[in-house]
Design a protein around this motif. Structure first.
Motif, PDB file in Angstrom:
ATOM      1  N   LEU A 149      47.077  38.458  37.487  1.00 10.84           N
ATOM      2  CA  LEU A 149      46.288  39.232  36.528  1.00 10.84           C
ATOM      3  C   LEU A 149      45.139  39.973  37.205  1.00 10.84           C
ATOM      4  N   LEU A 150      44.333  39.252  37.984  1.00 14.08           N
ATOM      5  CA  LEU A 150      43.205  39.896  38.664  1.00 14.08           C
ATOM      6  C   LEU A 150      43.679  40.729  39.849  1.00 14.08           C
ATOM      7  N   GLY A 151      44.603  40.173  40.622  1.00 13.35           N
ATOM      8  CA  GLY A 151      45.068  40.865  41.826  1.00 13.35           C
ATOM      9  C   GLY A 151      45.643  42.242  41.556  1.00 13.35           C
ATOM     10  N   ARG A 152      46.396  42.375  40.454  1.00 13.29           N
ATOM     11  CA  ARG A 152      46.960  43.686  40.115  1.00 13.29           C
ATOM     12  C   ARG A 152      45.859  44.703  39.864  1.00 13.29           C
ATOM     13  N   ALA A 153      44.815  44.272  39.152  1.00 13.67           N
ATOM     14  CA  ALA A 153      43.704  45.178  38.834  1.00 13.67           C
ATOM     15  C   ALA A 153      42.940  45.552  40.101  1.00 13.67           C
ATOM     16  N   VAL A 154      42.749  44.578  41.008  1.00 14.66           N
ATOM     17  CA  VAL A 154      42.032  44.842  42.258  1.00 14.66           C
ATOM     18  C   VAL A 154      42.829  45.820  43.122  1.00 14.66           C
ATOM     19  N   PHE A 155      44.151  45.584  43.209  1.00 18.74           N
ATOM     20  CA  PHE A 155      45.008  46.478  43.989  1.00 18.74           C
ATOM     21  C   PHE A 155      44.909  47.914  43.463  1.00 18.74           C
ATOM     22  N   LYS A 156      44.994  48.038  42.139  1.00 13.73           N
ATOM     23  CA  LYS A 156      44.954  49.359  41.502  1.00 13.73           C
ATOM     24  C   LYS A 156      43.610  50.051  41.745  1.00 13.73           C
ATOM     25  N   GLU A 157      42.529  49.297  41.608  1.00 13.00           N
ATOM     26  CA  GLU A 157      41.180  49.851  41.774  1.00 13.00           C
ATOM     27  C   GLU A 157      40.969  50.420  43.177  1.00 13.00           C
ATOM     28  N   PHE A 158      41.352  49.658  44.188  1.00 14.22           N
ATOM     29  CA  PHE A 158      41.185  50.143  45.574  1.00 14.22           C
ATOM     30  C   PHE A 158      42.131  51.313  45.843  1.00 14.22           C
ATOM     31  N   ASN A 159      43.371  51.145  45.374  1.00 12.50           N
ATOM     32  CA  ASN A 159      44.394  52.159  45.611  1.00 12.50           C
ATOM     33  C   ASN A 159      43.998  53.513  45.034  1.00 12.50           C
ATOM     34  N   GLU A 160      43.345  53.480  43.872  1.00 10.73           N
ATOM     35  CA  GLU A 160      42.975  54.730  43.190  1.00 10.73           C
ATOM     36  C   GLU A 160      41.652  55.304  43.706  1.00 10.73           C
ATOM     37  N   ASN A 161      41.027  54.615  44.652  1.00 13.25           N
ATOM     38  CA  ASN A 161      39.730  55.077  45.172  1.00 13.25           C
ATOM     39  C   ASN A 161      39.758  55.260  46.688  1.00 13.25           C
ATOM     40  N   ASN A 162      40.850  55.848  47.152  1.00 13.94           N
ATOM     41  CA  ASN A 162      40.967  56.257  48.558  1.00 13.94           C
ATOM     42  C   ASN A 162      40.933  55.118  49.564  1.00 13.94           C
ATOM     43  N   TRP A 163      41.428  53.969  49.169  1.00  8.39           N
ATOM     44  CA  TRP A 163      41.619  52.873  50.118  1.00  8.39           C
ATOM     45  C   TRP A 163      43.117  52.743  50.380  1.00  8.39           C
ATOM     46  N   ASN A 164      43.456  52.356  51.577  1.00 11.06           N
ATOM     47  CA  ASN A 164      44.831  52.014  51.896  1.00 11.06           C
ATOM     48  C   ASN A 164      44.985  50.524  51.575  1.00 11.06           C
ATOM     49  N   ALA A 165      45.621  50.239  50.434  1.00  9.84           N
ATOM     50  CA  ALA A 165      45.691  48.863  49.940  1.00  9.84           C
ATOM     51  C   ALA A 165      47.069  48.255  50.187  1.00  9.84           C
ATOM     52  N   GLY A 175      49.040  44.753  49.106  1.00 10.44           N
ATOM     53  CA  GLY A 175      48.940  43.557  48.274  1.00 10.44           C
ATOM     54  C   GLY A 175      49.959  42.543  48.711  1.00 10.44           C
ATOM     55  N   CYS A 176      49.594  41.268  48.683  1.00 10.79           N
ATOM     56  CA  CYS A 176      50.630  40.270  48.935  1.00 10.79           C
ATOM     57  C   CYS A 176      50.696  39.273  47.800  1.00 10.79           C
ATOM     58  N   GLY A 177      51.893  38.803  47.570  1.00 11.76           N
ATOM     59  CA  GLY A 177      52.148  37.826  46.529  1.00 11.76           C
ATOM     60  C   GLY A 177      53.142  36.828  47.080  1.00 11.76           C
ATOM     61  N   TYR A 178      53.532  35.891  46.240  1.00 12.32           N
ATOM     62  CA  TYR A 178      54.491  34.901  46.723  1.00 12.32           C
ATOM     63  C   TYR A 178      55.688  34.838  45.777  1.00 12.32           C
ATOM     64  N   ARG A 179      55.510  34.156  44.659  1.00  9.96           N
ATOM     65  CA  ARG A 179      56.669  33.999  43.766  1.00  9.96           C
ATOM     66  C   ARG A 179      57.089  35.316  43.121  1.00  9.96           C
ATOM     67  N   ARG A 180      56.100  36.155  42.774  1.00 10.85           N
ATOM     68  CA  ARG A 180      56.435  37.358  42.018  1.00 10.85           C
ATOM     69  C   ARG A 180      56.378  38.631  42.862  1.00 10.85           C
ATOM     70  N   ILE A 219      44.939  42.469  49.766  1.00 15.04           N
ATOM     71  CA  ILE A 219      44.658  41.708  48.543  1.00 15.04           C
ATOM     72  C   ILE A 219      45.664  40.570  48.415  1.00 15.04           C
ATOM     73  N   THR A 220      45.177  39.329  48.376  1.00 13.78           N
ATOM     74  CA  THR A 220      46.075  38.197  48.126  1.00 13.78           C
ATOM     75  C   THR A 220      46.193  38.004  46.623  1.00 13.78           C
TER      76      THR A 220
END
Length: 313
Positions: free
Chosen positions: A18-34, A36-41, A12-13
């Motif tokens: 705001l959206l990326g955190r929710a996407v990371f959480k959704e996949f992570n909580e549903n048996n995906w190996n997630a 995430g990458c970010g830059y400044r934060r 997840i880029t």
């Protein structure tokens, strides 16, 4: 005998946004190996990657070998895009095209997050097949990004979404939540746009759509191309502010509806409502009612905690 199911991997880029955190959480909580990458934060739990560094992007994709990449990173503030066009184009267009190329290299399914601002807002609701006509540079860069990903990788999905809100780290993270202070401080009147029609959409719902799309794609390679997702409650910013006030039992008489089209900043489409029937027909999607979603999102930012008693008991 337990069957060893190989783990499904998703990259997840913009995972710090705001959206990326929710996407990371959704996949992570549903048996995906997630991952995430970010830059400044980028915090310890996220990889720090500059998406403009094509070697770094190549390396992480080849090391991790994701099945799916959800590309949330973008410059999404229209007024910032107007003032920093080159930087915005680098991130929204060039980096997206490069990511699509790298995804193709490892056979990953890329979901590129786009926007309702690719439309001019004169003839809603918009289907995926309708001709885009962005009014502002932000919409133009996101449309060019769509073209860049599809040219570099025809196995891509483009997901267009409207204004987002959800669990924010600070109120300014969303054009919806940023209004909360104006709502709460009712001692001075606040002008609110009552011209542009919006469809506020919870990031949790978009995250669920991304995961459902990815899982459908694993079973059906024909899942690709352009898709629309959106909340289905039509509201101006003034109406959202009133709904927020209502959700917390706060007064709203100090809020003033402004019905003229805005004269400052980037041009905005009057009503870029997205037709979501294509995803709905695939059995994909979820929608959180605005009042419930906004209450959950803004609760930590409520100044007068006495309201806790009346709102929730």
């Amino acid at each position: 005998e337990d069957v060893d199911i190989p783990s499904r991997r998703v990259l997840i880029t913009g995972a710090t946004g705001l959206l990326g955190r929710a996407v990371f959480k959704e996949f992570n909580e549903n048996n995906w190996n997630a991952v995430g990458c970010g830059y400044r934060r980028a915090q310890p739990k996220f990889e720090q990657i500059n998406l403009l560094d094509s070697i770094a992007v190549h390396d992480i994709i080849h090391e991790f070998q994701p099945h799916v990449i959800v590309h949330c990173a973008a410059e999404r503030r229209p007024d910032v895009v107007e003032s920093q066009p080159d930087a915005a184009s680098q991130l929204n267009v060039a980096a997206s095209g490069n990511l699509a190329k790298e995804a193709a290299g490892v056979g990953a399914f890329l979901i590129y997050i786009s926007t309702d601002y690719v439309f001019d807002g004169t003839n809603p609701p918009y289907k995926e097949t309708d001709v885009p006509n962005p009014l502002n540079l932000y919409g133009k860069t996101k449309l060019e990004g769509e073209k860049a990903v599809l040219e570099n990788n025809e196995e891509t999905a483009v997901l267009r979404i409207p204004v987002l809100y959800g669990e924010v780290e600070r109120l300014e993270e969303s054009a919806v939540t940023v209004m909360f202070d104006k709502v709460q401080f009712s001692n001075k009147s606040a002008n609110m746009d009552h011209w542009q029609q919006r469809f506020p959409t919870n990031v949790k719902d978009v995250a669920a759509v991304c995961r459902q799309l990815a899982e459908k794609r694993m079973l059906d390679p024909s899942i690709k191309g352009t898709f629309h997702w959106s909340g289905n409650e039509q509201m101006t910013k003034y109406e959202m502010a009133c709904a927020i006030a209502d959700a917390f039992n706060l007064p709203s008489s100090h809020l003033r509806p402004i019905t003229d089209s805005p004269v400052v900043g980037a041009l905005r489409p009057k009503n870029a409502q997205l037709d979501c029937s294509k995803l709905e027909m695939l059995g994909i999607g979820q929608r959180t009612p605005f009042r419930a979603g906004i209450r959950e999102s803004l609760w930590p930012f409520l100044v007068d905690k006495r309201w806790r008693q009346t709102v929730f008991h």
